[in-house]
Write an enzyme that holds these catalytic residues in place. Structure first.
Site, PDB file in Angstrom:
ATOM      1  NE  ARG A  69      -3.789   0.324   1.713  1.00  0.00           N
ATOM      2  CZ  ARG A  69      -4.597   0.216   2.060  1.00  0.00           C
ATOM      3  NH1 ARG A  69      -5.583   0.996   3.165  1.00  0.00           N
ATOM      4  NH2 ARG A  69      -6.081  -0.262   2.188  1.00  0.00           N
ATOM      5  CG  HIS A  96      -8.368  -0.061  -3.233  1.00  0.00           C
ATOM      6  ND1 HIS A  96      -7.981  -0.923  -2.393  1.00  0.00           N
ATOM      7  CD2 HIS A  96      -9.174   0.326  -1.837  1.00  0.00           C
ATOM      8  CE1 HIS A  96      -7.733  -0.808  -1.337  1.00  0.00           C
ATOM      9  NE2 HIS A  96      -8.428  -0.353  -0.673  1.00  0.00           N
ATOM     10  CD  GLN A  99     -13.048  -1.861  -1.291  1.00  0.00           C
ATOM     11  OE1 GLN A  99     -11.595  -1.990   0.613  1.00  0.00           O
ATOM     12  NE2 GLN A  99     -13.686  -2.635  -0.696  1.00  0.00           N
ATOM     13  CG  ASP A 185     -13.461   6.524  -0.964  1.00  0.00           C
ATOM     14  OD1 ASP A 185     -13.645   5.914   0.007  1.00  0.00           O
ATOM     15  OD2 ASP A 185     -12.714   5.929  -1.567  1.00  0.00           O
ATOM     16  CB  CYS A 225     -13.718   1.309   0.049  1.00  0.00           C
ATOM     17  SG  CYS A 225     -13.856   2.325   0.387  1.00  0.00           S
ATOM     18  NE  ARG A 253     -10.574  -5.508   0.363  1.00  0.00           N
ATOM     19  CZ  ARG A 253      -9.386  -4.375   1.103  1.00  0.00           C
ATOM     20  NH1 ARG A 253      -9.962  -3.324   1.552  1.00  0.00           N
ATOM     21  NH2 ARG A 253      -7.853  -4.402   1.208  1.00  0.00           N
TER      22      ARG A 253
HETATM   23  N1  NVA Z   1      -9.860   6.454  -0.820  1.00  0.00           N
HETATM   24  C1  NVA Z   1      -9.531   6.477  -0.084  1.00  0.00           C
HETATM   25  C2  NVA Z   1     -10.036   4.551  -0.101  1.00  0.00           C
HETATM   26  C3  NVA Z   1      -9.024   3.757   1.746  1.00  0.00           C
HETATM   27  C4  NVA Z   1      -9.469   2.878   2.167  1.00  0.00           C
HETATM   28  C5  NVA Z   1      -8.196   6.629   0.344  1.00  0.00           C
HETATM   29  O1  NVA Z   1      -7.471   6.299  -0.783  1.00  0.00           O
HETATM   30  O2  NVA Z   1      -7.706   7.060   1.135  1.00  0.00           O
HETATM   31  N1   CP Z   2     -11.475  -0.241   2.300  1.00  0.00           N
HETATM   32  C1   CP Z   2      -9.920  -0.646   3.050  1.00  0.00           C
HETATM   33  O1   CP Z   2      -8.644  -0.609   1.735  1.00  0.00           O
HETATM   34  O2   CP Z   2      -9.758   0.093   4.217  1.00  0.00           O
HETATM   35  P1   CP Z   2      -8.503   0.319   5.020  1.00  0.00           P
HETATM   36  O3   CP Z   2      -8.090   0.982   4.715  1.00  0.00           O
HETATM   37  O4   CP Z   2      -8.588  -0.229   6.295  1.00  0.00           O
HETATM   38  O5   CP Z   2      -7.511  -1.297   4.834  1.00  0.00           O
END
Ligand code: NVA
Ligand code: CP
Length: 260
Positions: A69, A96, A99, A185, A225, A253
């Site tokens: 990540r 992502h 997801q 989101d 998500c 997930r």
């Molecule tokens: N769009 C959000 C998703 C978190 C799971 C982010 O990147 O923070």
């Molecule tokens: N939806 C998702 O990826 O959650 P986290 O940021 O908690 O991993």
């Protein structure tokens, strides 16, 4: 017991925070007989400027698979080019994919095939939105996107081959009309905190509330998500409402990543 990954470590590298992604990969590896090793930027040499290419060489000699990540998509691609083992995208600024695997599986569980259906994306054209648009090309469904002005989809950044599978709407109410699934989101994704104040002002009319949900099909589902901000991108009455499948999404997930 089903342990096809016995003795196989997954290394998980987090440059951003996580609850679901870490937990689902870690629990999934455990259930499949393997192990998951957690590394974060804060407590590894990645946070002290070790080149990503060097880290990839080293880390990939000590495990069978990697999940990352991170920020720019370019970072994970550089890592993958220098890795001996497969690399899974656990979220970048642009995408992502794990997801959306879970989200589409959740849709199929509740409603059957997604081909030909309409998904309404309300809010920021972020990593989750971009991946929905890619999935629309793969699975043959349509996405109605509504973002505030200045936050529109950038097709190249979204990694799209064409514009056949999505349509942009200035009015979120229009985007939702007749949709089989409404999804949104956070207004401010990780890595964009400095824009938080401006975004809260710009996104005010893009909250998914009960009135907006009434424009969709009567049996429309709601997805997010998570983590969610009740009263910002989604009203509590929707996130906790009868059309919401957010907890199934989160659970899936685990199942879809075990398959992956
Ligand atoms: N769009 C959000 C998703 C978190 C799971 C982010 O990147 O923070
Ligand atoms: N939806 C998702 O990826 O959650 P986290 O940021 O908690 O991993």
């Amino acid at each position: 017991p089903y342990h096809p990954l016995f003795d196989r470590p997954l290394v998980m590298i987090f440059e951003k925070q996580s609850t679901r992604t870490r937990l689902s990969f870690e629990a999934g590896m455990h259930q499949l007989g393997g192990a998951a090793i957690f590394l974060s930027t804060r407590d590894s040499q990645l946070g002290r400027g070790e080149p990503v290419e060097d880290a990839a060489q080293v880390i990939s000699r000590m495990c069978d698979i990697v999940m990352i990540r991170t920020f720019e998509q370019d970072i994970i691609e550089r890592f993958a080019r220098h890795s001996r083992v497969p690399v899974i995208n656990g979220l970048t600024n642009e995408y992502h994919p794990c997801q959306i695997l879970a989200d589409i599986y959740t849709f199929i569980e509740h409603r059957g095939a997604i081909a030909g259906k309409t998904v309404a994306w309300i809010g920021d054209s972020n990593n989750v939105c971009n991946t929905w648009l890619q999935a629309a090309e793969v699975f043959g469904f349509n996405v109605h996107v509504s973002t505030p002005p200045g936050y529109e989809v950038e097709p190249e950044r979204a990694g799209l081959y064409g514009t056949d599978h999505y349509e942009e709407f200035a009015d979120p109410m229009e985007a939702v009309r007749g949709a089989d699934l409404v999804t949104t989101d956070v207004w401010t994704s990780m890595g964009f905190k400095a824009e938080g104040g401006t975004r809260r002002r710009d996104f005010g009319d893009w909250q998914v509330d009960a009135e907006m949900m009434r424009q969709a099909r009567a049996d429309a589902l709601f997805m997010h998500c998570l983590p969610a901000h009740r009263g910002e991108e989604g009203a509590a009455e929707v996130i906790d409402g009868w059309q919401s499948v957010v907890w199934d999404e989160a659970e899936n997930r685990l199942h879809t990543q075990k398959a992956l």
